[in-house]
Design a protein around this motif. Structure first.
Motif, PDB file in Angstrom:
ATOM      1  N   ALA A  10     -11.234 -32.211 -14.465  1.00  0.00           N
ATOM      2  CA  ALA A  10     -10.610 -32.268 -15.786  1.00  0.00           C
ATOM      3  C   ALA A  10      -9.191 -31.710 -15.746  1.00  0.00           C
ATOM      4  O   ALA A  10      -8.265 -32.266 -16.345  1.00  0.00           O
ATOM      5  N   LEU A  11      -8.998 -30.609 -15.020  1.00  0.00           N
ATOM      6  CA  LEU A  11      -7.663 -30.018 -14.917  1.00  0.00           C
ATOM      7  C   LEU A  11      -6.693 -30.961 -14.198  1.00  0.00           C
ATOM      8  O   LEU A  11      -5.530 -31.084 -14.589  1.00  0.00           O
ATOM      9  N   ASP A  12      -7.187 -31.614 -13.169  1.00  0.00           N
ATOM     10  CA  ASP A  12      -6.347 -32.558 -12.443  1.00  0.00           C
ATOM     11  C   ASP A  12      -5.976 -33.742 -13.334  1.00  0.00           C
ATOM     12  O   ASP A  12      -4.819 -34.207 -13.327  1.00  0.00           O
ATOM     13  N   LEU A  13      -6.947 -34.216 -14.127  1.00  0.00           N
ATOM     14  CA  LEU A  13      -6.688 -35.315 -15.051  1.00  0.00           C
ATOM     15  C   LEU A  13      -5.640 -34.915 -16.093  1.00  0.00           C
ATOM     16  O   LEU A  13      -4.725 -35.687 -16.407  1.00  0.00           O
ATOM     17  N   ILE A  14      -5.760 -33.694 -16.605  1.00  0.00           N
ATOM     18  CA  ILE A  14      -4.812 -33.210 -17.605  1.00  0.00           C
ATOM     19  C   ILE A  14      -3.410 -33.102 -17.009  1.00  0.00           C
ATOM     20  O   ILE A  14      -2.415 -33.511 -17.632  1.00  0.00           O
ATOM     21  N   ARG A  15      -3.307 -32.571 -15.793  1.00  0.00           N
ATOM     22  CA  ARG A  15      -1.995 -32.430 -15.152  1.00  0.00           C
ATOM     23  C   ARG A  15      -1.322 -33.781 -14.951  1.00  0.00           C
ATOM     24  O   ARG A  15      -0.146 -33.971 -15.295  1.00  0.00           O
ATOM     25  N   LYS A  16      -2.061 -34.726 -14.396  1.00  0.00           N
ATOM     26  CA  LYS A  16      -1.486 -36.050 -14.129  1.00  0.00           C
ATOM     27  C   LYS A  16      -1.110 -36.764 -15.423  1.00  0.00           C
ATOM     28  O   LYS A  16      -0.045 -37.376 -15.526  1.00  0.00           O
ATOM     29  N   SER A  17      -1.980 -36.684 -16.410  1.00  0.00           N
ATOM     30  CA  SER A  17      -1.732 -37.381 -17.669  1.00  0.00           C
ATOM     31  C   SER A  17      -0.569 -36.760 -18.431  1.00  0.00           C
ATOM     32  O   SER A  17       0.225 -37.483 -19.065  1.00  0.00           O
ATOM     33  N   ALA A  18      -0.441 -35.439 -18.369  1.00  0.00           N
ATOM     34  CA  ALA A  18       0.685 -34.776 -19.040  1.00  0.00           C
ATOM     35  C   ALA A  18       2.004 -35.186 -18.397  1.00  0.00           C
ATOM     36  O   ALA A  18       2.995 -35.444 -19.102  1.00  0.00           O
ATOM     37  N   ARG A  19       2.037 -35.262 -17.062  1.00  0.00           N
ATOM     38  CA  ARG A  19       3.257 -35.712 -16.378  1.00  0.00           C
ATOM     39  C   ARG A  19       3.592 -37.145 -16.763  1.00  0.00           C
ATOM     40  O   ARG A  19       4.764 -37.488 -16.985  1.00  0.00           O
ATOM     41  N   GLN A  20       2.565 -37.974 -16.833  1.00  0.00           N
ATOM     42  CA  GLN A  20       2.782 -39.380 -17.161  1.00  0.00           C
ATOM     43  C   GLN A  20       3.303 -39.544 -18.590  1.00  0.00           C
ATOM     44  O   GLN A  20       4.250 -40.314 -18.835  1.00  0.00           O
ATOM     45  N   ALA A  21       2.696 -38.818 -19.524  1.00  0.00           N
ATOM     46  CA  ALA A  21       3.150 -38.900 -20.920  1.00  0.00           C
ATOM     47  C   ALA A  21       4.584 -38.410 -21.049  1.00  0.00           C
ATOM     48  O   ALA A  21       5.410 -39.019 -21.749  1.00  0.00           O
ATOM     49  N   SER A  22       4.906 -37.314 -20.375  1.00  0.00           N
ATOM     50  CA  SER A  22       6.264 -36.779 -20.423  1.00  0.00           C
ATOM     51  C   SER A  22       7.258 -37.771 -19.842  1.00  0.00           C
ATOM     52  O   SER A  22       8.337 -37.999 -20.409  1.00  0.00           O
ATOM     53  N   ALA A  23       6.908 -38.385 -18.706  1.00  0.00           N
ATOM     54  CA  ALA A  23       7.810 -39.348 -18.060  1.00  0.00           C
ATOM     55  C   ALA A  23       8.062 -40.549 -18.967  1.00  0.00           C
ATOM     56  O   ALA A  23       9.205 -41.022 -19.085  1.00  0.00           O
ATOM     57  N   ARG A  24       7.027 -41.036 -19.616  1.00  0.00           N
ATOM     58  CA  ARG A  24       7.196 -42.208 -20.480  1.00  0.00           C
ATOM     59  C   ARG A  24       8.044 -41.879 -21.710  1.00  0.00           C
ATOM     60  O   ARG A  24       8.847 -42.709 -22.158  1.00  0.00           O
ATOM     61  N   LEU A  25       7.888 -40.690 -22.240  1.00  0.00           N
ATOM     62  CA  LEU A  25       8.695 -40.292 -23.397  1.00  0.00           C
ATOM     63  C   LEU A  25      10.160 -40.092 -23.005  1.00  0.00           C
ATOM     64  O   LEU A  25      11.070 -40.470 -23.760  1.00  0.00           O
ATOM     65  N   GLN A  26      10.400 -39.493 -21.846  1.00  0.00           N
ATOM     66  CA  GLN A  26      11.783 -39.322 -21.386  1.00  0.00           C
ATOM     67  C   GLN A  26      12.458 -40.663 -21.146  1.00  0.00           C
ATOM     68  O   GLN A  26      13.639 -40.844 -21.451  1.00  0.00           O
ATOM     69  N   PHE A  27      11.697 -41.603 -20.591  1.00  0.00           N
ATOM     70  CA  PHE A  27      12.232 -42.944 -20.372  1.00  0.00           C
ATOM     71  C   PHE A  27      12.566 -43.602 -21.707  1.00  0.00           C
ATOM     72  O   PHE A  27      13.652 -44.158 -21.892  1.00  0.00           O
ATOM     73  N   ALA A  28      11.629 -43.548 -22.665  1.00  0.00           N
ATOM     74  CA  ALA A  28      11.830 -44.186 -23.963  1.00  0.00           C
ATOM     75  C   ALA A  28      12.998 -43.564 -24.716  1.00  0.00           C
ATOM     76  O   ALA A  28      13.710 -44.257 -25.456  1.00  0.00           O
ATOM     77  N   ARG A  29      13.220 -42.278 -24.521  1.00  0.00           N
ATOM     78  CA  ARG A  29      14.314 -41.585 -25.216  1.00  0.00           C
ATOM     79  C   ARG A  29      15.666 -42.214 -24.886  1.00  0.00           C
ATOM     80  O   ARG A  29      16.538 -42.335 -25.750  1.00  0.00           O
TER      81      ARG A  29
END
Length: 246
Positions: free
Chosen positions: A49-68
Motif C-alpha cells: 500500500a505504501l509503495d502504491l501511494i508513493r508511485k501514485s502521488a508522484r504520478q499525480a504530481s507529475a501530471r498536474l505540473q505538466f498540465a500547469r
C-alpha cells in the motif's frame, strides 16, 4: 469545413475535464492505498500500500505540473517559458510509463505559446503509439522561428482518429468533446503562435512537424521611399541655391 469556435465557458469546462481525467486514476489509487493501511495489519500488504501511494502521488504530481504549463497560465508574469522546464515536466509524465522519451532542445527561453504547443504535441505523440514505444523530441531554431519535430515510434502506431481535423478547428460533426479537446486546444495554441502543424506516418513511425506559418516566416517588406518628401526637400530649378546667393 466550417471552423468551430468554442466559447470561453465550454473551452474551460472541457480542459478541466481533461485534467481531471488525467489525475483521477492516481488519486484514486492513493485513496485505495490509504484504505489498505487503515484496515490491514499484514506487513506485506502495508508495504504494498505504501509503495502504491508513493508511485501514485508522484504520478499525480507529475501530471498536474505538466498540465500547469500545457493548459494553464504558468509563468504568466512573463511572456516566455524555459525549455528546460518543459523537458522536466515531460519526463515526469513518462517516469513510470511504458513510453520512453528522448529530448534535444536548446537551453533557452521560448515564447509561452510555442512551449505550450510543444507540450500538447507531446501528448498527441503519446496517443499515436497506444502500446507504448519511443517519443523523440527535437527543437531547433530560436524562439521566434523554431522547428519542432516529434517522432513517435512503436507497435501499431497511427495518427489518432480525427486529430488532423481537430487541429484545424474543423472537427467531424461540428462539435468538440472531452476526448478531442487536447488536439483542438493544440490547434488554437498553434494558430496563436503562428505555427503550422503537420502529421505524417510511415510504417510504425508517426512524425509531427510544427514550424512557423508561411506568413510568419516571411521577412517584413522594406519601408518604401517617400519620393514626395524627397522632391520637396530638393531645391527647384527656378530657385537660386545657397551657393548662388553667396
Amino acid at each position: 469545413m466550417t471552423t468551430v469556435t468554442l466559447d470561453g465557458l465550454d473551452l474551460s469546462a472541457l480542459l478541466c475535464s481533461r485534467v481531471c481525467h488525467d489525475v483521477i486514476s492516481p488519486v484514486g489509487a492513493i485513496v485505495n492505498g490509504l484504505e489498505v493501511l487503515e484496515d490491514d495489519n499484514d506487513a506485506s500488504m502495508r508495504e504494498f500500500a505504501l509503495d502504491l501511494i508513493r508511485k501514485s502521488a508522484r504520478q499525480a504530481s507529475a501530471r498536474l505540473q505538466f498540465a500547469r504549463i500545457a493548459f494553464g497560465a504558468a509563468g504568466s508574469a512573463g511572456a516566455s517559458i524555459d525549455l528546460a522546464d518543459a523537458e522536466k515536466v515531460s519526463r515526469g509524465m513518462f517516469a513510470d510509463d511504458k513510453t520512453q522519451l528522448t529530448w534535444s532542445a536548446p537551453q533557452a527561453l521560448f515564447p509561452k505559446n510555442k512551449v505550450k504547443l510543444l507540450l500538447n504535441l507531446v501528448m498527441i505523440a503519446t496517443s499515436a503509439i497506444p502500446r507504448g514505444g519511443l517519443i523523440d523530441v527535437k527543437v531547433t531554431g530560436d524562439g521566434e522561428a523554431p522547428l519542432l519535430i516529434l517522432t513517435a515510434k512503436g507497435s501499431h502506431a497511427r495518427i489518432p482518429a480525427h486529430v488532423v481535423d481537430l487541429l484545424a478547428g474543423t472537427p467531424e460533426g461540428g462539435s468538440v468533446d472531452a476526448h478531442g479537446i487536447l488536439a483542438y486546444y493544440a490547434g488554437l495554441v498553434a494558430r496563436a503562435a503562428a505555427m503550422d502543424v503537420r502529421l505524417t506516418i510511415e510504417g510504425d513511425e508517426v512524425t509531427i512537424r510544427a514550424e512557423p506559418t508561411a506568413a510568419a516566416a516571411e521577412p517584413p517588406a522594406p519601408a518604401a521611399d517617400a519620393p514626395e518628401a524627397v522632391e520637396e526637400a530638393r531645391p527647384s530649378d527656378s530657385e537660386p541655391s545657397d551657393t548662388a546667393l553667396a
